[in-house]
Design a protein around this motif. Structure first.
Motif, PDB file in Angstrom:
ATOM      1  N   ALA A  76      83.402 -19.135 176.962  1.00 54.77           N
ATOM      2  CA  ALA A  76      82.435 -18.882 175.890  1.00 54.77           C
ATOM      3  C   ALA A  76      81.317 -19.913 175.907  1.00 54.77           C
ATOM      4  O   ALA A  76      80.135 -19.569 175.739  1.00 54.77           O
ATOM      5  CB  ALA A  76      83.154 -18.896 174.540  1.00 54.77           C
ATOM      6  N   SER A  77      81.652 -21.180 176.135  1.00 52.56           N
ATOM      7  CA  SER A  77      80.659 -22.248 176.088  1.00 52.56           C
ATOM      8  C   SER A  77      79.653 -22.138 177.222  1.00 52.56           C
ATOM      9  O   SER A  77      78.452 -22.380 177.028  1.00 52.56           O
ATOM     10  CB  SER A  77      81.355 -23.614 176.134  1.00 52.56           C
ATOM     11  OG  SER A  77      82.164 -23.812 174.992  1.00 52.56           O
ATOM     12  N   PHE A  78      80.098 -21.782 178.415  1.00 49.45           N
ATOM     13  CA  PHE A  78      79.163 -21.557 179.515  1.00 49.45           C
ATOM     14  C   PHE A  78      78.186 -20.438 179.143  1.00 49.45           C
ATOM     15  O   PHE A  78      76.980 -20.538 179.398  1.00 49.45           O
ATOM     16  CB  PHE A  78      79.912 -21.214 180.801  1.00 49.45           C
ATOM     17  CG  PHE A  78      80.264 -22.403 181.655  1.00 49.45           C
ATOM     18  CD1 PHE A  78      79.363 -22.902 182.577  1.00 49.45           C
ATOM     19  CD2 PHE A  78      81.492 -23.024 181.533  1.00 49.45           C
ATOM     20  CE1 PHE A  78      79.677 -23.994 183.378  1.00 49.45           C
ATOM     21  CE2 PHE A  78      81.829 -24.124 182.313  1.00 49.45           C
ATOM     22  CZ  PHE A  78      80.917 -24.614 183.240  1.00 49.45           C
ATOM     23  N   ARG A  79      78.705 -19.372 178.553  1.00 45.71           N
ATOM     24  CA  ARG A  79      77.836 -18.250 178.170  1.00 45.71           C
ATOM     25  C   ARG A  79      76.850 -18.669 177.087  1.00 45.71           C
ATOM     26  O   ARG A  79      75.646 -18.399 177.186  1.00 45.71           O
ATOM     27  CB  ARG A  79      78.696 -17.079 177.692  1.00 45.71           C
ATOM     28  CG  ARG A  79      77.893 -15.837 177.344  1.00 45.71           C
ATOM     29  CD  ARG A  79      78.794 -14.666 176.997  1.00 45.71           C
ATOM     30  NE  ARG A  79      79.524 -14.876 175.728  1.00 45.71           N
ATOM     31  CZ  ARG A  79      80.816 -15.158 175.656  1.00 45.71           C
ATOM     32  NH1 ARG A  79      81.538 -15.291 176.758  1.00 45.71           N
ATOM     33  NH2 ARG A  79      81.402 -15.314 174.477  1.00 45.71           N
ATOM     34  N   TRP A  80      77.345 -19.356 176.051  1.00 43.68           N
ATOM     35  CA  TRP A  80      76.461 -19.778 174.957  1.00 43.68           C
ATOM     36  C   TRP A  80      75.364 -20.717 175.467  1.00 43.68           C
ATOM     37  O   TRP A  80      74.201 -20.560 175.100  1.00 43.68           O
ATOM     38  CB  TRP A  80      77.276 -20.481 173.873  1.00 43.68           C
ATOM     39  CG  TRP A  80      78.303 -19.644 173.207  1.00 43.68           C
ATOM     40  CD1 TRP A  80      78.296 -18.271 173.072  1.00 43.68           C
ATOM     41  CD2 TRP A  80      79.525 -20.096 172.591  1.00 43.68           C
ATOM     42  NE1 TRP A  80      79.417 -17.858 172.412  1.00 43.68           N
ATOM     43  CE2 TRP A  80      80.189 -18.944 172.095  1.00 43.68           C
ATOM     44  CE3 TRP A  80      80.099 -21.356 172.402  1.00 43.68           C
ATOM     45  CZ2 TRP A  80      81.410 -19.043 171.433  1.00 43.68           C
ATOM     46  CZ3 TRP A  80      81.312 -21.451 171.728  1.00 43.68           C
ATOM     47  CH2 TRP A  80      81.963 -20.308 171.259  1.00 43.68           C
ATOM     48  N   ALA A  81      75.758 -21.684 176.280  1.00 41.04           N
ATOM     49  CA  ALA A  81      74.773 -22.660 176.776  1.00 41.04           C
ATOM     50  C   ALA A  81      73.733 -21.985 177.654  1.00 41.04           C
ATOM     51  O   ALA A  81      72.526 -22.246 177.528  1.00 41.04           O
ATOM     52  CB  ALA A  81      75.484 -23.778 177.536  1.00 41.04           C
ATOM     53  N   ARG A  82      74.178 -21.092 178.533  1.00 44.36           N
ATOM     54  CA  ARG A  82      73.233 -20.460 179.454  1.00 44.36           C
ATOM     55  C   ARG A  82      72.287 -19.509 178.736  1.00 44.36           C
ATOM     56  O   ARG A  82      71.153 -19.284 179.182  1.00 44.36           O
ATOM     57  CB  ARG A  82      73.993 -19.732 180.565  1.00 44.36           C
ATOM     58  CG  ARG A  82      74.574 -20.708 181.592  1.00 44.36           C
ATOM     59  CD  ARG A  82      74.627 -20.124 182.995  1.00 44.36           C
ATOM     60  NE  ARG A  82      74.771 -21.221 183.954  1.00 44.36           N
ATOM     61  CZ  ARG A  82      75.931 -21.595 184.494  1.00 44.36           C
ATOM     62  NH1 ARG A  82      77.043 -20.955 184.178  1.00 44.36           N
ATOM     63  NH2 ARG A  82      75.960 -22.595 185.347  1.00 44.36           N
ATOM     64  N   GLU A  83      72.735 -18.965 177.609  1.00 44.93           N
ATOM     65  CA  GLU A  83      71.846 -18.076 176.850  1.00 44.93           C
ATOM     66  C   GLU A  83      70.642 -18.822 176.285  1.00 44.93           C
ATOM     67  O   GLU A  83      69.630 -18.197 175.951  1.00 44.93           O
ATOM     68  CB  GLU A  83      72.633 -17.398 175.720  1.00 44.93           C
ATOM     69  CG  GLU A  83      73.547 -16.292 176.218  1.00 44.93           C
ATOM     70  CD  GLU A  83      74.384 -15.672 175.118  1.00 44.93           C
ATOM     71  OE1 GLU A  83      74.280 -16.114 173.950  1.00 44.93           O
ATOM     72  OE2 GLU A  83      75.160 -14.750 175.423  1.00 44.93           O
ATOM     73  N   MET A  84      70.713 -20.144 176.206  1.00 47.29           N
ATOM     74  CA  MET A  84      69.577 -20.937 175.742  1.00 47.29           C
ATOM     75  C   MET A  84      68.621 -21.289 176.872  1.00 47.29           C
ATOM     76  O   MET A  84      67.605 -21.951 176.654  1.00 47.29           O
ATOM     77  CB  MET A  84      70.074 -22.214 175.050  1.00 47.29           C
ATOM     78  CG  MET A  84      71.064 -21.950 173.914  1.00 47.29           C
ATOM     79  SD  MET A  84      70.550 -20.611 172.799  1.00 47.29           S
ATOM     80  CE  MET A  84      69.121 -21.330 172.019  1.00 47.29           C
ATOM     81  N   LEU A  85      68.946 -20.885 178.100  1.00 46.18           N
ATOM     82  CA  LEU A  85      68.084 -21.085 179.275  1.00 46.18           C
ATOM     83  C   LEU A  85      67.627 -22.536 179.433  1.00 46.18           C
ATOM     84  O   LEU A  85      66.434 -22.823 179.569  1.00 46.18           O
ATOM     85  CB  LEU A  85      66.865 -20.154 179.206  1.00 46.18           C
ATOM     86  CG  LEU A  85      67.168 -18.654 179.163  1.00 46.18           C
ATOM     87  CD1 LEU A  85      65.881 -17.856 179.019  1.00 46.18           C
ATOM     88  CD2 LEU A  85      67.927 -18.224 180.409  1.00 46.18           C
ATOM     89  N   PRO A  86      68.551 -23.487 179.443  1.00 41.19           N
ATOM     90  CA  PRO A  86      68.135 -24.883 179.618  1.00 41.19           C
ATOM     91  C   PRO A  86      67.616 -25.136 181.020  1.00 41.19           C
ATOM     92  O   PRO A  86      68.045 -24.503 181.994  1.00 41.19           O
ATOM     93  CB  PRO A  86      69.438 -25.652 179.369  1.00 41.19           C
ATOM     94  CG  PRO A  86      70.514 -24.709 179.794  1.00 41.19           C
ATOM     95  CD  PRO A  86      70.023 -23.346 179.371  1.00 41.19           C
ATOM     96  N   SER A  87      66.693 -26.064 181.137  1.00 36.61           N
ATOM     97  CA  SER A  87      66.196 -26.450 182.457  1.00 36.61           C
ATOM     98  C   SER A  87      67.136 -27.439 183.139  1.00 36.61           C
ATOM     99  O   SER A  87      67.020 -27.670 184.340  1.00 36.61           O
ATOM    100  CB  SER A  87      64.796 -27.065 182.334  1.00 36.61           C
ATOM    101  OG  SER A  87      64.818 -28.189 181.480  1.00 36.61           O
ATOM    102  N   GLN A  88      68.071 -28.021 182.371  1.00 34.64           N
ATOM    103  CA  GLN A  88      69.037 -28.945 182.954  1.00 34.64           C
ATOM    104  C   GLN A  88      70.246 -28.180 183.509  1.00 34.64           C
ATOM    105  O   GLN A  88      70.515 -27.046 183.128  1.00 34.64           O
ATOM    106  CB  GLN A  88      69.534 -29.953 181.906  1.00 34.64           C
ATOM    107  CG  GLN A  88      68.442 -30.690 181.162  1.00 34.64           C
ATOM    108  CD  GLN A  88      68.102 -30.042 179.826  1.00 34.64           C
ATOM    109  OE1 GLN A  88      68.395 -28.859 179.587  1.00 34.64           O
ATOM    110  NE2 GLN A  88      67.476 -30.808 178.943  1.00 34.64           N
TER     111      GLN A  88
END
Length: 369
Positions: free
Chosen positions: A215-227
């Motif tokens: 879930a956390s990988f999905r949530w974080a990637r949905e924010m499209l971080p440049s890092q």
């Protein structure tokens, strides 16, 4: 709204396989080739027994952080791994964001990029906001707390909306901030704390940890971080995928950069590095250095330099975490200061535990530039 907030700085967005996917090997290695040899520490200020005491308004001490990060800069460190906590988001999210921003600003002034850790499965499974306990004499990390707590980890229906809001709120706020180097989603998600809290831990903690990781990988990637986004493997046999756990396989297959922990001596450490090199991605050792185990700066950093492995030792200034004491202090608290120290580099007044060790760190970092 969070995405529209003014950011301190921006980094160039990295090419990805798709809009919510893992970085390609080429993208990951291109990013890493632009970095210096990354050397730093897991950082908790000496005044704090855990993440909550580090960050809560009543105890947050930016002046102390500034002083300690100055010592890190003088040592040659250029990065630090810093733990957050989901309860701080619930307590006062805007104030928490401002304190994170303040720490990032001070770190940037000292030339230190920050790896932010969102969750942690190690030590006390029942975190509570407010005044934190006093350290237990002679016991390693006697007050460190898990994030989320065990109740929230296991109650996925009711806790996940709250945890999703936390992950997206933090990552979204700093998604294009050049002061944030990497997102580390969960620390040791399947750790059952066998020497300390094992009686309180579920037998199937790996299943709960893997669920939150996905879930956390999905949530974080949905924010499209440049890092880049990662979460580290830390235990078991990595010699082949057939021998790896399903959690370790998920982590190496879904992290933009491969992160790992190793408190082994030099031979085993280098062997583990060679196992992970088969993934052809940057390697970040986000925990090492336990002197009695031959995981020392003198043994490990030359190997890390040879393979360009980013290196974050555990501990920095001897303080409330008591990490100069070994893990076995949970079973038998120490009456006297151990010799050698288990972790940490500096005494509370900034004096090195070992001047020879500090000189070695300074010299090898300088030679690696």
């Amino acid at each position: 709204v969070l995405l529209l907030l003014l950011h301190y700085g921006t980094t160039v967005a990295q090419p990805q396989d798709n809009s919510l996917g893992i970085w390609s090997e080429t993208a990951a290695n291109t990013w890493y080739s632009s970095q210096p040899w990354l050397v730093g520490m897991n950082y908790t200020p000496a005044y704090a027994i855990n993440q909550l005491e580090m960050w809560q308004a009543e105890t947050f001490d930016l002046q102390a952080i500034d002083q300690e990060l100055q010592w890190a800069e003088e040592l040659g460190f250029n990065t630090a791994r810093v733990f957050l906590h989901d309860l701080l988001w619930e307590q006062d999210r805007e104030a928490f964001l401002k304190r994170i921003d303040a720490l990032l600003n001070v770190a940037d002034q000292h030339g230190i990029q920050i790896m932010l850790v969102l969750f942690d499965s190690v030590w006390d499974p029942n975190p509570q906001l407010g005044t934190q306990r006093k350290p237990k004499k002679g016991v390693h990390n006697s007050g460190w707390v898990q994030s989320p707590g065990l109740t929230a980890l296991m109650d996925t229906v009711n806790s996940y909306p709250r945890l999703e809001h936390y992950v997206k709120g933090i990552v979204g706020r700093f998604a294009h901030d050049s002061r944030v180097l990497v997102w580390d989603l969960i620390n040791e998600a399947d750790n059952r704390n066998r020497s300390s809290y094992v009686a309180q831990e579920p037998d199937n903690k790996m299943e709960y940890g893997l669920s939150l990781l996905k879930a956390s990988f999905r949530w974080a990637r949905e924010m499209l971080p440049s890092q880049s986004i990662t979460s580290g493997i830390w235990l078991g046999d990595w010699s082949s995928e057939e021998r790896m756990t399903k959690m370790d396989l998920f982590l190496v297959q879904n992290s933009d950069v491969i992160s790992f922990h190793s408190y082994h001596g030099p031979e085993e450490y280098e062997q583990r590095v060679t196992y992970l090199q088969r993934y052809n991605r940057p390697l970040l050792c986000t925990e090492y250095m336990a002197r009695p185990r031959n995981s020392t700066f003198e043994y490990i950093l030359p190997i890390a330099k040879k393979h360009k492995v980013a290196s974050y030792n555990w501990g920095f200034v001897n303080g409330k975490t008591n990490t100069i004491y070994p893990w076995d202090s949970w079973e038998k608290p120490y009456e006297q200061e151990p010799d050698p120290w288990f972790h940490d580099i500096f005494k509370a007044n900034g004096e090195p535990y070992s001047k020879k060790e500090v000189q070695f760190i300074e010299q090898i970092i300088q030679s690696g530039k």
